[in-house]
Write an enzyme that holds these catalytic residues in place. Structure first.
Site, PDB file in Angstrom:
ATOM      1  N   GLU A   1      -8.377  13.873  -0.479  1.00 14.74           N
ATOM      2  CA  GLU A   1      -9.631  13.514  -1.018  1.00 14.74           C
ATOM      3  C   GLU A   1     -10.336  14.369  -1.815  1.00 14.74           C
ATOM      4  OE1 GLU A   1     -14.371  13.291   0.691  1.00 14.74           O
ATOM      5  OE2 GLU A   1     -12.455  13.193   2.198  1.00 14.74           O
TER       6      GLU A   1
ATOM      7  N   ASP B   1     -10.736  13.460  -5.904  1.00 12.29           N
ATOM      8  CA  ASP B   1     -12.226  13.437  -6.279  1.00 12.29           C
ATOM      9  C   ASP B   1     -12.146  13.999  -7.757  1.00 12.29           C
ATOM     10  OD1 ASP B   1     -15.055  13.216  -6.459  1.00 12.29           O
ATOM     11  OD2 ASP B   1     -14.752  15.338  -6.503  1.00 12.29           O
TER      12      ASP B   1
ATOM     13  N   ASP C   1     -13.487   7.548   0.389  1.00 12.67           N
ATOM     14  CA  ASP C   1     -12.714   8.866   0.541  1.00 12.67           C
ATOM     15  C   ASP C   1     -11.418   8.655   0.482  1.00 12.67           C
ATOM     16  OD1 ASP C   1     -15.083  10.105   0.897  1.00 12.67           O
ATOM     17  OD2 ASP C   1     -15.094  10.393   3.255  1.00 12.67           O
TER      18      ASP C   1
ATOM     19  N   GLU D   1     -10.134   8.030  -3.198  1.00 14.64           N
ATOM     20  CA  GLU D   1      -9.888   9.131  -3.737  1.00 14.64           C
ATOM     21  C   GLU D   1      -8.515   9.877  -3.098  1.00 14.64           C
ATOM     22  OE1 GLU D   1     -14.550  10.582  -4.582  1.00 14.64           O
ATOM     23  OE2 GLU D   1     -13.388  11.456  -2.769  1.00 14.64           O
TER      24      GLU D   1
END
Length: 229
Positions: free
Chosen positions: A45, A49, A118, A121
């Site tokens: 995650e 991002d 989450d 990502e």
């Protein structure tokens, strides 16, 4: 390592067949399911991002070669925020393939916005690790689709826009108050009131405080701007 039928179908939905299936398995494994022999998706995650951020930065620069940073930044924020990531996750039914612990299963984890965002990502990071940046960029742009070209000209989030409007009127920042909460613990519904120093107020209800605050801010901003034009 072999993928389940559900995960093979999920590969089709995201448009990438993993050379190393373990990357995908890790990406869909929530921390509630982690064990000493099974990693969860938290580190992915973190990486995803950053990959998403770079992809969207490039895409926005290419989409509008004349836009100043002051317009690009809110557009970027609109495309990478949790709500957008969760929306893409729902589009590809990511929730259906998540590996969740019993507690998350019982509390509706497959529908939780933060959890879906989450995991989205993490999936981006898994594609990046499996096939490199060019493939990850291609998949992200395809999955985000028209969201990139249709992002609002002025994509400031409503809370920011309302605060800037208030400051422009010589007022302090608006205040937000939770006036009601209903529903079960695993799926609460929040009612938020936003209030300006001048006395103008509005309310909104949503499944999260952030969503309710944003909706209340937008409603109030639309009204006060209409009254001053």
């Amino acid at each position: 390592m072999k993928l389940s039928g559900a995960l093979r179908d999920f590969q089709d939905r995201i448009g990438h067949t993993f050379a190393k299936p373990e990357h995908l398995i890790r990406a869909v494994t929530h921390s509630s399911m982690s064990t000493p022999n099974r990693d969860d998706n938290q580190r992915l995650e973190f990486l995803g991002d950053r990959v998403l951020g770079l992809v969207m930065s490039e895409a926005l620069l290419q989409a509008d070669v004349n836009a100043p940073e002051g317009l690009l930044a809110p557009r970027f924020n609109a495309l990478v925020r949790k709500e957008t990531c969760a929306d893409v996750a729902r589009q590809i039914d990511l929730g259906a393939v998540l590996k969740l612990g019993r507690s998350e299963m019982l509390t509706g984890g497959r529908r939780k916005e933060a959890l879906l965002a989450d995991a989205m990502e993490a999936v981006i990071a898994a594609v990046y690790i499996d096939a490199g940046f060019d493939v990850a960029r291609e998949r992200v742009v395809a999955l985000w689709g028209d969201r990139i070209s249709n992002v609002e000209e002025d994509a400031r989030d409503p809370k920011t826009a309302l605060q800037e409007w208030a400051q422009g009127q010589g007022e302090p920042p608006p205040s937000y108050i939770e006036t009601a909460r209903s529903g079960p613990d695993h799926a609460p519904i929040f009612t938020i009131e936003v209030r300006l120093h001048s006395g103008a107020t509005d309310t909104a209800t949503a499944p999260s405080k952030r969503q309710a605050e944003q909706a209340a801010a937008k409603s109030l901003l639309d009204r006060v701007q209409g009254e001053t034009t």
